[in-house]
Write a protein that holds these residues in place. Structure first.
Motif, PDB file in Angstrom:
ATOM      1  N   GLN A  52      12.572  12.262  -0.211  1.00 37.05           N
ATOM      2  CA  GLN A  52      11.893  11.022   0.168  1.00 37.05           C
ATOM      3  C   GLN A  52      12.258   9.892  -0.794  1.00 37.05           C
ATOM      4  N   ALA A  53      12.315  10.231  -2.093  1.00 40.29           N
ATOM      5  CA  ALA A  53      12.572   9.202  -3.108  1.00 40.29           C
ATOM      6  C   ALA A  53      13.968   8.608  -2.964  1.00 40.29           C
ATOM      7  N   PRO A  56      15.080   5.324   0.431  1.00 38.64           N
ATOM      8  CA  PRO A  56      15.297   3.867   0.306  1.00 38.64           C
ATOM      9  C   PRO A  56      16.501   3.515  -0.569  1.00 38.64           C
ATOM     10  N   LEU A  79      13.806   0.088   4.815  1.00 32.98           N
ATOM     11  CA  LEU A  79      13.232  -0.160   3.486  1.00 32.98           C
ATOM     12  C   LEU A  79      11.742  -0.463   3.605  1.00 32.98           C
ATOM     13  N   HIS A  82       9.695   2.678   4.188  1.00 34.95           N
ATOM     14  CA  HIS A  82       9.526   3.618   3.073  1.00 34.95           C
ATOM     15  C   HIS A  82       8.857   2.997   1.853  1.00 34.95           C
ATOM     16  N   ASP A  83       9.057   1.680   1.668  1.00 32.94           N
ATOM     17  CA  ASP A  83       8.478   1.040   0.491  1.00 32.94           C
ATOM     18  C   ASP A  83       7.257   0.191   0.801  1.00 32.94           C
ATOM     19  N   GLU A  85       5.023  -3.099   2.660  1.00 30.37           N
ATOM     20  CA  GLU A  85       5.135  -4.558   2.514  1.00 30.37           C
ATOM     21  C   GLU A  85       3.736  -5.147   2.526  1.00 30.37           C
ATOM     22  N   ASP A  92      -1.539  -4.697   1.374  1.00 29.59           N
ATOM     23  CA  ASP A  92      -0.294  -3.930   1.469  1.00 29.59           C
ATOM     24  C   ASP A  92      -0.373  -2.911   2.601  1.00 29.59           C
ATOM     25  N   GLU A  94       1.071   0.638   3.788  1.00 23.14           N
ATOM     26  CA  GLU A  94       1.508   1.799   3.012  1.00 23.14           C
ATOM     27  C   GLU A  94       2.897   2.238   3.491  1.00 23.14           C
ATOM     28  N   GLY A  95       3.828   2.378   2.586  1.00 23.29           N
ATOM     29  CA  GLY A  95       5.151   2.866   2.952  1.00 23.29           C
ATOM     30  C   GLY A  95       5.204   4.382   2.963  1.00 23.29           C
ATOM     31  N   ILE A  97       6.819   6.464   1.129  1.00 18.96           N
ATOM     32  CA  ILE A  97       6.731   7.145  -0.170  1.00 18.96           C
ATOM     33  C   ILE A  97       5.272   7.257  -0.597  1.00 18.96           C
ATOM     34  N   ALA A  98       4.525   6.155  -0.416  1.00 16.40           N
ATOM     35  CA  ALA A  98       3.092   6.203  -0.750  1.00 16.40           C
ATOM     36  C   ALA A  98       2.378   7.241   0.120  1.00 16.40           C
TER      37      ALA A  98
END
Lengths: 249, 249
Positions: A52-53, A56, A79, A82-83, A85, A92, A94-95, A97-98
């Motif tokens: 997962q890391a 992006p 992006l 996964h990250d 916005e 925010d 949640e992407g 990864i979160a």
């Protein structure tokens, strides 16, 4: 080598998925069928974080090599997925990864251990790095094609959500937000990548390259499950320094 | 973090080797003790080739990042060892890669299959690539330190030659030329690298980095044997497309 029609190329790519995608791996059968211990599910989520890391990073690497603003713009949505916005309401979103960390939190894994990747199997880190290196170093067409495993993701994810919720009382529904969000994104992304590949793989050599890229990507996903299986199922050899579950196997 | 003396740093590095070097891996115990089938020895040699092929690449990458002519010149001998050179008599001396191919030839593996790496386990390729990436992307000191597994190689190689010759009638003495040649080279190279690390790891942070680099390199070697063990010993799951021995296990 003969030139395939776009439809024949797509069929060849779908055949690769049918034969090599990790839905066929015995670890997934265990995971989805309720055969895993809590420790094995923890190990899976911890190790999958390495992948997962990298997503992006590989997506940004692809954008960084692409001369076409329209392709860059389309790829940029990955992006965001996964990250995350900032939403229109100032909060925010949640992407991915979160969301993955919500899953590992829910499984009782220390966040620092997950994010540092220090307790992950080295083989998981190496496979994720191989994917990143592939996207950085191969042609743009091959980089795009290596994302096509997403063609096969929606089916496995549906099976995963149902299987994990029905079999594991230690998996809470709200920790599966990542998988709830993925299928429409994977469908959108894989449709874009497939159209790109159909349009740009216009020689027999390029058609061979895109098929090889998809095989490679299947190998990455498969190798991660092989390593998990060997460490945490059979023969159960955990390499020095890697995560050891608390529960007996 | 406290600053260690050079001797204490060396002791810490040797402790890492004693605990994590792949002489402890169950696959090596099988291999050296005569417990492998011919197919398992073939798989080992085939997969280890991925690592052999990367060694001169990582050594050249290290030289390419080094500002000190004396270090570059010393390190260059590693390229000679692995790629060979024209001897004073005009005949080529055999490098380590050619010697490794003599071993795989002797084991009955098609050279094209070995060199293409197409039948190797993806995990072997990924581990070798991770080593190359490490040497390319980390500090020169860490790159040098990652070679220090050679401190521990002479002992395992002696054991390997004796074990393979006594246990396997399909291993001919002249196919073990690689291992015959390695111990003096490994001793020379590791002495140089150790002296470099002792001299240049002059802060606690750098001392932590060189220890981490050696741990990383042990992980690379260990992960390769984990993958071999899982595919060819237990549970015996060969990933799609990888080498399948002809002999029954």
């Amino acid at each position: 080598m003969t030139l395939l029609s776009p439809d024949a190329l797509e069929a060849a790519l779908r055949k690769i998925g049918a034969e090599r995608y990790h839905h066929l791996h015995p670890f997934h059968r265990l995971l989805h069928g309720g055969g895993c211990t809590r420790g094995q599910v923890q190990a899976w989520a911890l190790n999958r974080y390495c992948y997962q890391a990298v997503i992006p990073l590989k997506d940004a690497a692809l954008i960084a090599r692409c001369d076409d603003p329209a392709v860059r713009r389309a790829w940029r949505s990955r992006l965001v997925d996964h990250d995350g916005e900032e939403g229109a309401d100032g909060r925010d979103t949640e992407g991915g990864i979160a969301q993955w960390l919500r899953l590992t939190d829910g499984l009782g894994l220390a966040r620092d251990m997950v994010v540092s990747q220090r307790a992950a199997l080295p083989a998981s880190r190496f496979a994720a790095l191989a994917y990143l290196d592939f996207v950085r170093s191969r042609s743009l067409l091959e980089a795009v094609a290596s994302s096509l495993t997403e063609l096969f993701a929606p089916a496995i994810i549906g099976e995963r959500i149902a299987g994990m919720l029905s079999h594991y009382d230690f998996v809470a529904p709200d920790t599966l937000a990542y998988f709830q969000a993925r299928p429409p994104r994977a469908s959108r992304d894989s449709a874009f990548a497939l159209a790109y590949v159909r349009a740009h793989a216009t020689t027999p050599e390029r058609q061979r390259q895109v098929q090889d890229a998809l095989v490679f990507k299947c190998e990455v996903l498969w190798a991660m499950l092989d390593a998990l299986y060997a460490a945490y199922v059979s023969p159960g050899h955990v390499p020095p320094g890697a995560f050891v579950p608390e529960d007996p196997r």
